[in-house]
Write an enzyme that holds these catalytic residues in place. Structure first.
Site, mmCIF file in Angstrom:
data_model
loop_
_atom_site.group_PDB
_atom_site.id
_atom_site.type_symbol
_atom_site.label_atom_id
_atom_site.label_comp_id
_atom_site.label_asym_id
_atom_site.label_seq_id
_atom_site.Cartn_x
_atom_site.Cartn_y
_atom_site.Cartn_z
ATOM 1 N N CYS A 43 -0.329 -0.645 -9.977
ATOM 2 C CA CYS A 43 0.871 -0.939 -10.975
ATOM 3 C C CYS A 43 0.898 -2.165 -11.218
ATOM 4 O O CYS A 43 1.439 -2.503 -12.375
ATOM 5 C CB CYS A 43 2.064 -0.095 -10.156
ATOM 6 S SG CYS A 43 2.453 -0.913 -8.737
ATOM 7 N N GLU B 67 3.258 -7.453 1.043
ATOM 8 C CA GLU B 67 3.352 -6.061 1.009
ATOM 9 C C GLU B 67 2.170 -5.406 1.426
ATOM 10 O O GLU B 67 1.028 -5.805 0.904
ATOM 11 C CB GLU B 67 3.899 -5.620 -0.236
ATOM 12 C CG GLU B 67 2.893 -6.011 -1.628
ATOM 13 C CD GLU B 67 2.053 -4.893 -1.753
ATOM 14 O OE1 GLU B 67 2.267 -3.797 -1.303
ATOM 15 O OE2 GLU B 67 1.401 -4.930 -2.723
ATOM 16 N N GLY B 68 2.404 -4.304 2.259
ATOM 17 C CA GLY B 68 1.121 -3.858 2.814
ATOM 18 C C GLY B 68 0.444 -2.652 2.221
ATOM 19 O O GLY B 68 -0.834 -2.410 2.354
ATOM 20 N N GLY C 228 4.708 11.654 -4.690
ATOM 21 C CA GLY C 228 3.173 11.348 -4.094
ATOM 22 C C GLY C 228 3.475 10.110 -3.219
ATOM 23 O O GLY C 228 4.515 9.980 -2.440
ATOM 24 N N MET D 264 4.143 6.645 -3.824
ATOM 25 C CA MET D 264 5.084 5.943 -4.046
ATOM 26 C C MET D 264 6.272 6.652 -3.726
ATOM 27 O O MET D 264 7.337 5.973 -3.488
ATOM 28 C CB MET D 264 4.782 5.458 -5.562
ATOM 29 C CG MET D 264 3.660 4.626 -5.503
ATOM 30 S SD MET D 264 3.546 2.921 -4.811
ATOM 31 C CE MET D 264 4.793 2.063 -5.843
ATOM 32 N N GLY D 265 6.424 7.752 -4.177
ATOM 33 C CA GLY D 265 7.698 8.393 -4.017
ATOM 34 C C GLY D 265 8.065 8.605 -2.694
ATOM 35 O O GLY D 265 9.071 8.839 -2.428
#
Length: 539
Positions: A142, A206-207, A285, A287-288
């Site tokens: 993204c 961020e992982g 998914g 991210m959700g």
């Protein structure tokens, strides 16, 4: 034809300089076949007779002329070969990254270039079909679209990749050039190591990006074009990312994009609490799911999740048994949105789920007087026109920059610690990559000496006449022993097997280039590269 063009040019030049030129004699019989008379009034019959004379003249070439022609042809072929190889011998293949990310391009440009994971192998194949690209990989998230390639020529490779990016996205080359960045060799390697370590992310450390880099390697394995150099580059990037997270505290206090989205919404709520807010998550998914988990961690006890099917939602519900998660199908999305204060969108839809005409009809009865849309999808799920409404407040992935502004000093300290690790791993990768450069030289040198050995052995045996098998074996063993001793010195200096007495990379490369020049191996190595490239294009 080259001779004809040059001959015609000399005639034209001579005619311009002298209005009454004398007839020109054709110096070579074979050139007469290309000669066209300047006098256009010559009859067809005469033209025909002249052609016959030219042909017969060329057939009557004496042996001296033929030998001279042969030597000229050999020289011309050598020059052609040298000029054709020139573009490959003058510059070595390079690792190049061409990309757009959150720092260089807005989301409306990046979303046009986004490539789904399932299409990464196809993208690798298409890139490697380009004339000057040997290997390739695509990292599309993204926040970024980055193409990593091994290019036979930097300039031509960048041009071809940029045109390919324009073709697949519909974004013009001129617009891409305004937003793209390009890095070469060590700079490109360092960039990927920083990306894998989370140093180039909106949220430091961020992982999720390391998992995405791992996915590039996983999907690339077995794809023709994701070969040793690019595969090794991503392998070293993963090692670097792991080391940075293990040896520094870069992940402490830092969050993923989904966590930042949850924090951003929390900052915008009147009481900075999810306790009384009605939350809707669209998409279950990767991210959700992360959004739902971070919501639970921030005190949200009840939420509605809209998804195409219920299976994924049921799995999340099992993991978070203390949270009330209500599933709704996609067909009820607008009805659910009408009852929500905060809406998170994270689907892979190619077109917006919410447009201005949809949102303006939704009732607003929240304390804020407006509805929050946190869109972490690329392409965006919420159309940019929605932000024109007074009843809606829209945030996308670019707005997450605000969340991390508070810990800037701490971020810089951790980044400096991480850079030390990255520099160490960069040296390891460069040494490994340099060792690869010697492999073709070792193979070609061995093959070169083997050809000489076999040829001289045959000559020796043919002169000796009848010899026994035992004698043949003795002579063969002698030739092999001599060859191995000749090879021992160069091989010791060209190999780098992790020994303590191993040559430094720059010394090894100097020796390699010297061996290439002494035995004229460079042309063979490059020809092999070109042949491999042509075979791949034919597939």
């Amino acid at each position: 034809m080259a001779a004809a063009c040059g001959f015609a040019t000399s005639i034209a030049s001579s005619t311009r300089s002298n209005p009454n030129p004398r007839p020109l004699a054709v110096p070579r019989p074979q050139l007469q076949t290309f000669y066209k008379p300047l006098n256009n009034r010559m009859s067809p019959a005469l033209n025909k007779r002249l052609c016959v004379r030219c042909e017969s003249g060329s057939q009557k070439l004496n042996s001296v002329d033929k030998e001279e022609m042969k030597r000229s042809s050999v020289m011309a072929l050598a020059q052609l070969k040298a000029s054709a190889m020139d573009r490959y011998t003058k510059e070595k293949s390079s690792i190049v990254v061409i990309g757009l990310n959150v720092h260089t391009a807005p989301v409306d440009v990046r979303e046009k270039l986004a490539i789904q994971e399932a299409q990464w192998p196809q993208a690798i194949s298409e890139l490697c079909a380009l004339n000057h690209i040997e290997e390739a990989a695509v990292l599309s998230t993204c926040n970024r679209i980055e193409v990593y390639v091994v290019a036979l020529s930097q300039h031509r490779g960048v041009k071809e990749v940029t045109e390919w990016m324009s073709k697949i996205s519909g974004v013009s080359v001129s617009e891409l050039c305004q937003h793209r960045f390009m890095l070469y060799n060590k700079d490109a390697t360092r960039h990927l190591f920083e990306v894998a370590s989370g140093l180039d992310s909106i949220v430091l450390g961020e992982g999720q990006i390391l998992a995405q880099v791992k996915q590039v390697k996983k999907l690339g394995q077995g794809v023709d074009g994701f070969n040793k150099k690019i595969g090794g580059l991503f392998e070293h990037a993963i090692i670097t990312g792991k080391r940075v997270r293990t040896e520094t505290n870069i992940s402490s206090g830092s969050v993923s994009v989904s966590s930042a989205a949850v924090e951003l919404a929390l900052m915008k709520l009147p009481e900075s609490s999810y306790a009384t807010s009605r939350v809707l998550v669209i998409g279950a998914g990767k991210m959700g799911k992360l959004v739902i988990k971070h919501l639970a961690a921030k005190g949200c006890k009840e939420m509605v999740v809209v998804n195409r099917t219920e299976e994924k939602v049921a799995v999340i519900r099992e993991e978070l048994k203390d949270i009330q998660i209500i599933y709704k199908p996609l067909s009820e999305m607008m009805a659910c949105a009408a009852e929500a204060d905060v809406i998170f969108t994270s689907t892979a839809s190619d077109s917006p789920l919410f447009l201005k005409e949809h949102v303006k009809t939704l009732p607003v009865d929240t304390e804020m007087g407006r509805r929050l849309f946190i869109d972490i999808s690329v392409p965006r799920n919420v159309g940019p026109c929605v932000s024109d409404l007074e009843t809606a407040e829209v945030y996308n992935v670019d707005d997450l920059k605000d969340i991390v502004a508070a810990n800037k000093e701490d971020r810089l300290r951790k980044a400096m610690e991480a850079q030390t690790i990255i520099s160490e791993e960069l040296q390891h990768f460069e040494a490994w990559k340099d060792s690869l450069e010697a492999v073709p030289t070792i193979k070609k040198l061995r093959a070169y000496l083997e050809r000489i050995r076999a040829s001289e052995l045959d000559k020796c045996l043919s002169k000796m006449g009848d010899v026994t098998d035992k004698q043949k074996k003795a002579i063969y063993d002698l030739s092999m022993g001599m060859m191995k001793k000749f090879l021992h010195g160069p091989m010791q200096h060209l190999r780098c097997d992790g020994r303590s007495d191993c040559q430094k990379p720059e010394e090894m490369l100097e020796i390699m280039h010297a061996v290439n020049r002494m035995f004229d191996l460079e042309t063979e190595i490059i020809l092999e590269t070109v042949r491999t490239k042509m075979e791949r294009i034919k597939k």
